[in-house]
Design a protein around this motif. Structure first.
Motif, PDB file in Angstrom:
ATOM      1  N   GLY A 185       0.725  -1.300  -0.127  1.00  0.00           N
ATOM      2  CA  GLY A 185      -0.106  -0.103  -0.077  1.00  0.00           C
ATOM      3  C   GLY A 185       0.892   1.354   0.051  1.00  0.00           C
ATOM      4  O   GLY A 185       0.810   2.017  -0.807  1.00  0.00           O
ATOM      5  N   GLU A 186       1.731   1.509   1.067  1.00  0.00           N
ATOM      6  CA  GLU A 186       2.466   2.635   1.149  1.00  0.00           C
ATOM      7  C   GLU A 186       3.376   2.899  -0.076  1.00  0.00           C
ATOM      8  O   GLU A 186       3.341   4.032  -0.479  1.00  0.00           O
ATOM      9  N   LEU A 187       4.056   1.693  -0.497  1.00  0.00           N
ATOM     10  CA  LEU A 187       4.929   2.116  -1.620  1.00  0.00           C
ATOM     11  C   LEU A 187       4.077   2.124  -2.838  1.00  0.00           C
ATOM     12  O   LEU A 187       4.686   3.114  -3.749  1.00  0.00           O
ATOM     13  N   TYR A 188       3.184   1.654  -3.230  1.00  0.00           N
ATOM     14  CA  TYR A 188       2.268   1.876  -4.172  1.00  0.00           C
ATOM     15  C   TYR A 188       1.744   3.467  -4.364  1.00  0.00           C
ATOM     16  O   TYR A 188       1.781   4.122  -5.408  1.00  0.00           O
ATOM     17  N   GLU A 189       1.198   3.728  -3.120  1.00  0.00           N
ATOM     18  CA  GLU A 189       0.839   5.227  -3.202  1.00  0.00           C
ATOM     19  C   GLU A 189       1.750   6.354  -3.401  1.00  0.00           C
ATOM     20  O   GLU A 189       1.562   7.038  -4.130  1.00  0.00           O
ATOM     21  N   LEU A 190       3.068   5.963  -3.057  1.00  0.00           N
ATOM     22  CA  LEU A 190       4.268   6.839  -3.136  1.00  0.00           C
ATOM     23  C   LEU A 190       4.685   6.737  -4.586  1.00  0.00           C
ATOM     24  O   LEU A 190       4.913   7.852  -5.010  1.00  0.00           O
ATOM     25  N   LEU A 191       4.860   5.647  -5.123  1.00  0.00           N
ATOM     26  CA  LEU A 191       5.590   5.482  -6.284  1.00  0.00           C
ATOM     27  C   LEU A 191       4.762   5.744  -7.499  1.00  0.00           C
ATOM     28  O   LEU A 191       4.911   6.304  -8.253  1.00  0.00           O
ATOM     29  N   VAL A 192       3.672   5.104  -7.339  1.00  0.00           N
ATOM     30  CA  VAL A 192       2.690   4.970  -8.758  1.00  0.00           C
ATOM     31  C   VAL A 192       1.829   6.040  -8.594  1.00  0.00           C
ATOM     32  O   VAL A 192       1.497   6.730  -9.844  1.00  0.00           O
ATOM     33  N   LEU A 193       1.123   6.351  -7.703  1.00  0.00           N
ATOM     34  CA  LEU A 193       0.311   7.321  -7.479  1.00  0.00           C
ATOM     35  C   LEU A 193       0.874   8.617  -7.573  1.00  0.00           C
ATOM     36  O   LEU A 193       0.617   9.553  -8.006  1.00  0.00           O
ATOM     37  N   GLY A 194       1.916   8.660  -6.672  1.00  0.00           N
ATOM     38  CA  GLY A 194       2.442   9.995  -6.648  1.00  0.00           C
ATOM     39  C   GLY A 194       3.570  10.328  -7.516  1.00  0.00           C
ATOM     40  O   GLY A 194       4.044  11.232  -7.665  1.00  0.00           O
ATOM     41  N   ARG A 195       4.152   9.177  -7.997  1.00  0.00           N
ATOM     42  CA  ARG A 195       5.655   9.424  -9.085  1.00  0.00           C
ATOM     43  C   ARG A 195       5.331   8.809 -10.397  1.00  0.00           C
ATOM     44  O   ARG A 195       6.124   9.049 -11.143  1.00  0.00           O
ATOM     45  N   GLY A 196       4.413   8.337 -10.533  1.00  0.00           N
ATOM     46  CA  GLY A 196       3.979   7.903 -11.867  1.00  0.00           C
ATOM     47  C   GLY A 196       4.725   6.474 -12.491  1.00  0.00           C
ATOM     48  O   GLY A 196       4.615   6.431 -13.573  1.00  0.00           O
ATOM     49  N   TRP A 197       5.100   5.902 -11.457  1.00  0.00           N
ATOM     50  CA  TRP A 197       5.801   4.749 -11.737  1.00  0.00           C
ATOM     51  C   TRP A 197       4.990   3.793 -12.515  1.00  0.00           C
ATOM     52  O   TRP A 197       3.761   3.413 -12.219  1.00  0.00           O
ATOM     53  N   ALA A 198       5.681   2.930 -13.336  1.00  0.00           N
ATOM     54  CA  ALA A 198       4.888   1.926 -14.158  1.00  0.00           C
ATOM     55  C   ALA A 198       4.470   0.683 -13.203  1.00  0.00           C
ATOM     56  O   ALA A 198       5.308   0.494 -12.252  1.00  0.00           O
ATOM     57  N   ARG A 199       3.679   0.039 -13.491  1.00  0.00           N
ATOM     58  CA  ARG A 199       3.088  -1.172 -12.801  1.00  0.00           C
ATOM     59  C   ARG A 199       4.289  -2.168 -12.485  1.00  0.00           C
ATOM     60  O   ARG A 199       4.638  -2.557 -11.282  1.00  0.00           O
ATOM     61  N   ASP A 200       4.897  -2.701 -13.785  1.00  0.00           N
ATOM     62  CA  ASP A 200       5.953  -3.585 -13.567  1.00  0.00           C
ATOM     63  C   ASP A 200       7.214  -2.993 -12.854  1.00  0.00           C
ATOM     64  O   ASP A 200       7.817  -3.839 -12.066  1.00  0.00           O
ATOM     65  N   ALA A 201       7.409  -1.835 -12.762  1.00  0.00           N
ATOM     66  CA  ALA A 201       8.620  -1.215 -12.100  1.00  0.00           C
ATOM     67  C   ALA A 201       8.243  -1.341 -10.666  1.00  0.00           C
ATOM     68  O   ALA A 201       9.161  -1.645 -10.109  1.00  0.00           O
ATOM     69  N   TYR A 202       7.090  -1.026 -10.168  1.00  0.00           N
ATOM     70  CA  TYR A 202       6.625  -1.121  -8.943  1.00  0.00           C
ATOM     71  C   TYR A 202       6.604  -2.711  -8.249  1.00  0.00           C
ATOM     72  O   TYR A 202       7.095  -2.793  -7.177  1.00  0.00           O
TER      73      TYR A 202
END
Length: 239
Positions: A185-202
């Motif tokens: 949860g926390e990493l997803y919110e920070l990186l994907v929602l907040g920084r636009g990381w791609a799903r596979d990179a996450y």
């Protein structure tokens, strides 16, 4: 011999409730989709049950009858996210791999993939409720319920690693649970929602984070050194 007169004439047709049940499920899905869209667009506090009912094309009374309150509606949206987007509930698929895998890395990789799947729907909703919890007691109670459920589930997941002897020396079950909470949860919110990381990179980063934080590290450069298999770790300091 006496005859039951009720048996004469046309046989009664058996009532088939499948169509009505299907319609009910479709209405429920529409309400949940509408509620999610409203919560994400307006925020929890600004969203009203009549707004959700109008967006879903159902009556306000039906929403209250099905979900009891706005808080119940938000909880149902969050619970739906936890199911994931696969053919079976995400928790079911998680437990299946965790119980059968011989390599902890397989468990961690599966968790990383499922975390992305669940967080795609769950993380935005969690963020909405957390923001509302800063100023509203009802939202705070709802957020506390979310977090309690997350802790319980991550403790369940942690037991697979601890009881299997996979974790590195010195880690307690509570610490393993807390590492999983950060990843789920926390990493997803920070990186994907907040920084636009791609799903596979996450997924790749989450897997590497869990591997580095939880599993024993190689003791030498020898082939296979430090590769944990079932029973190799310590995991005996679990409270």
């Amino acid at each position: 011999m006496a005859h039951d007169v009720k048996s004469h004439g046309r046989p009664r047709r058996r009532y088939d409730a499948s169509g009505r049940r299907r319609q009910s499920e479709q209405r429920r899905a529409r309400v949940l989709d509408a509620a999610r869209a409203c919560f994400l667009a307006r925020g929890y506090l600004a969203t009203t049950v009549p707004q959700v009912a109008e967006a879903a094309g159902v009556s306000v009374e039906l929403v209250y009858k099905s979900f009891d309150s706005k808080a119940g509606l938000a909880a149902a949206v969050w619970q739906q996210a936890l199911l994931g987007q696969g053919p079976r509930p995400a928790e079911e698929r998680s437990d299946e791999v965790s119980a059968s895998a011989r390599d902890p890395r397989e468990i961690l990789r599966n968790w990383a993939v499922l975390s992305a799947e669940v967080s795609e729907l769950g993380a935005p909703m969690n963020a909405v409720i957390r923001a509302a919890a800063q100023v509203d007691e009802g939202a705070q109670r709802l957020f506390d319920d979310f977090e309690s459920a997350r802790r319980e589930r991550m403790a369940h997941n942690a037991a697979y690693l601890v009881d299997g002897g996979y974790v590195r020396q010195g880690l307690t079950a509570d610490q393993v649970r807390d590492v999983l909470l950060v990843a789920a949860g926390e990493l997803y919110e920070l990186l994907v929602l907040g920084r636009g990381w791609a799903r596979d990179a996450y997924i790749d980063l989450t897997y590497r984070f869990l591997e580095g934080a939880l599993l024993p590290q190689p003791r030498s450069a020898g082939v296979g050194a430090g590769e944990p298999t079932r029973g190799d770790g310590v995991g005996t300091d679990r409270p």
